[in-house]
Scaffold this active site. Structure first.
Site, PDB file in Angstrom:
ATOM      1  N   LYS A   1       0.820  -1.211   0.000  1.00 51.62           N
ATOM      2  CA  LYS A   1       0.000   0.000   0.000  1.00 51.62           C
ATOM      3  C   LYS A   1       0.856   1.264   0.000  1.00 51.62           C
ATOM      4  O   LYS A   1       0.424   2.323   0.467  1.00 51.62           O
ATOM      5  CB  LYS A   1      -0.958   0.022   1.216  1.00 51.62           C
ATOM      6  CG  LYS A   1      -1.966  -1.088   1.192  1.00 51.62           C
ATOM      7  CD  LYS A   1      -2.974  -0.878   0.100  1.00 51.62           C
ATOM      8  CE  LYS A   1      -3.846  -2.113  -0.072  1.00 51.62           C
ATOM      9  NZ  LYS A   1      -4.665  -2.003  -1.287  1.00 51.62           N
ATOM     10  N   GLY A   2       2.059   1.136  -0.517  1.00 53.25           N
ATOM     11  CA  GLY A   2       2.948   2.304  -0.576  1.00 53.25           C
ATOM     12  C   GLY A   2       2.809   3.072  -1.882  1.00 53.25           C
ATOM     13  O   GLY A   2       3.496   4.072  -2.096  1.00 53.25           O
TER      14      GLY A   2
ATOM     15  N   THR B   1       3.201   1.630  -5.027  1.00 53.89           N
ATOM     16  CA  THR B   1       4.106   1.111  -6.065  1.00 53.89           C
ATOM     17  C   THR B   1       3.374   0.864  -7.380  1.00 53.89           C
ATOM     18  O   THR B   1       3.937   1.072  -8.456  1.00 53.89           O
ATOM     19  CB  THR B   1       4.765  -0.198  -5.591  1.00 53.89           C
ATOM     20  OG1 THR B   1       3.741  -1.064  -5.096  1.00 53.89           O
ATOM     21  CG2 THR B   1       5.763   0.060  -4.487  1.00 53.89           C
ATOM     22  N   ARG B   2       2.155   0.421  -7.283  1.00 50.10           N
ATOM     23  CA  ARG B   2       1.385   0.145  -8.509  1.00 50.10           C
ATOM     24  C   ARG B   2       1.163   1.447  -9.290  1.00 50.10           C
ATOM     25  O   ARG B   2       1.318   1.495 -10.509  1.00 50.10           O
ATOM     26  CB  ARG B   2       0.049  -0.508  -8.133  1.00 50.10           C
ATOM     27  CG  ARG B   2      -0.950  -0.646  -9.256  1.00 50.10           C
ATOM     28  CD  ARG B   2      -0.463  -1.430 -10.440  1.00 50.10           C
ATOM     29  NE  ARG B   2      -0.145  -2.821 -10.157  1.00 50.10           N
ATOM     30  CZ  ARG B   2       0.241  -3.699 -11.088  1.00 50.10           C
ATOM     31  NH1 ARG B   2       0.348  -3.299 -12.346  1.00 50.10           N
ATOM     32  NH2 ARG B   2       0.541  -4.927 -10.777  1.00 50.10           N
TER      33      ARG B   2
HETATM   34  N1  LIG Z   1      -0.180   9.461  -5.256  1.00 49.83           N
HETATM   35  C1  LIG Z   1      -0.834   8.787  -4.320  1.00 49.83           C
HETATM   36  N2  LIG Z   1      -1.178   9.401  -3.181  1.00 49.83           N
HETATM   37  C2  LIG Z   1      -1.830   8.738  -2.212  1.00 49.83           C
HETATM   38  N3  LIG Z   1      -2.190   7.447  -2.289  1.00 49.83           N
HETATM   39  C3  LIG Z   1      -1.866   6.812  -3.410  1.00 49.83           C
HETATM   40  C4  LIG Z   1      -1.183   7.414  -4.461  1.00 49.83           C
HETATM   41  N4  LIG Z   1      -1.001   6.503  -5.436  1.00 49.83           N
HETATM   42  C5  LIG Z   1      -1.560   5.375  -5.004  1.00 49.83           C
HETATM   43  N5  LIG Z   1      -2.094   5.557  -3.786  1.00 49.83           N
HETATM   44  C6  LIG Z   1      -2.792   4.568  -2.975  1.00 49.83           C
HETATM   45  O1  LIG Z   1      -1.886   3.506  -2.682  1.00 49.83           O
HETATM   46  C7  LIG Z   1      -2.634   2.313  -2.518  1.00 49.83           C
HETATM   47  C8  LIG Z   1      -2.068   1.240  -3.399  1.00 49.83           C
HETATM   48  O2  LIG Z   1      -0.734   1.027  -3.085  1.00 49.83           O
HETATM   49  P1  LIG Z   1       0.059  -0.167  -3.763  1.00 49.83           P
HETATM   50  O3  LIG Z   1      -0.044  -0.044  -5.261  1.00 49.83           O
HETATM   51  O4  LIG Z   1       1.445  -0.183  -3.221  1.00 49.83           O
HETATM   52  O5  LIG Z   1      -0.783  -1.402  -3.335  1.00 49.83           O
HETATM   53  S1  LIG Z   1      -0.296  -2.901  -3.285  1.00 49.83           S
HETATM   54  O6  LIG Z   1       0.271  -3.109  -1.949  1.00 49.83           O
HETATM   55  O7  LIG Z   1       0.668  -3.149  -4.363  1.00 49.83           O
HETATM   56  O8  LIG Z   1      -1.524  -3.655  -3.460  1.00 49.83           O
HETATM   57  C9  LIG Z   1      -4.057   2.629  -2.894  1.00 49.83           C
HETATM   58  O9  LIG Z   1      -4.743   2.855  -1.710  1.00 49.83           O
HETATM   59  P2  LIG Z   1      -6.137   2.148  -1.381  1.00 49.83           P
HETATM   60  O10 LIG Z   1      -7.067   2.684  -2.430  1.00 49.83           O
HETATM   61  O11 LIG Z   1      -6.479   2.596   0.008  1.00 49.83           O
HETATM   62  O12 LIG Z   1      -5.932   0.675  -1.519  1.00 49.83           O
HETATM   63  C10 LIG Z   1      -3.927   3.897  -3.701  1.00 49.83           C
HETATM   64  O13 LIG Z   1      -5.094   4.647  -3.679  1.00 49.83           O
END
Ligand SMILES: Nc1ncnc2c1ncn2[C@@H]1O[C@H](COP(=O)(O)OS(=O)(=O)O)[C@@H](OP(=O)(O)O)[C@H]1O
Length: 151
Positions: A113-114, A116-117
């Site tokens: 949830k950092g 990365t996607r």
């Molecule tokens: N720029 C930016 N700012 C704030 N939040 C962001 C941003 N980009 C991605 N996100 C949120 O990051 C969540 C997905 O993270 P990951 O892609 O690392 O998810 S995973 O662990 O690989 O499944 C996912 O959160 P959730 O929607 O709560 O799941 C995204 O909404």
């Protein structure tokens, strides 16, 4: 003149059925070959997908990681690679797999949830970036399989 044209047009029809069938197979084979070559070319050109036209100039990406020792093309920079894009044809790289079996030049590392996607998707928009579809999880789940699996 009209009669001569008619005679020319009559030639394929006058062929025996077997020869006509062979001619048809021959034509279909060439059409298939043409379609296959076009497909292989467009698959190899996926890296340039999304570029809307010649007017758009894309800034070159910086080299994010140092070259891997022992990797082919270790000394060559991105600019050199761009100058001579693919020495092999799309078809030959399709068959020998050389177009796909390379170690990555950049790796995205991040906690769950950092974001990365999102970072991967933004990078993927750049026409010079070719990214994997799904996360390979090499370092945490598949490390024992080795680099041969990773490529
Ligand atoms: N720029 C930016 N700012 C704030 N939040 C962001 C941003 N980009 C991605 N996100 C949120 O990051 C969540 C997905 O993270 P990951 O892609 O690392 O998810 S995973 O662990 O690989 O499944 C996912 O959160 P959730 O929607 O709560 O799941 C995204 O909404």
């Amino acid at each position: 003149m009209g009669q001569r044209l008619n005679r020319c047009l009559d030639v394929p029809v006058a062929l025996p059925p077997l020869r006509r069938r062979l001619l048809l197979i021959f034509i279909m084979f060439f059409l298939w070959l043409y379609m296959f070559y076009s497909c292989a070319g467009s698959c190899a050109g996926l890296a340039t997908r999304g570029s809307p036209g010649p007017s758009r100039t894309v800034p070159p990406l910086p080299q994010l990681l140092p070259p891997v020792p022992g990797e082919p093309g270790e000394e060559s920079s991105l600019e050199e690679q761009r100058a001579a894009p693919d020495s092999a044809s799309p078809i030959s790289s399709f068959f020998n797999g050389s177009g796909t079996k390379r170690l990555p030049q950049a790796i995205i590392i991040g906690v769950k949830k950092g974001g990365t996607r999102a970072l991967l998707e933004f990078l993927r928009v750049h026409p010079d970036v070719r990214a994997v579809g799904a996360e390979p999880h090499f370092f945490d789940r598949n490390y024992e399989r080795g680099l041969a699996w990773y490529r």
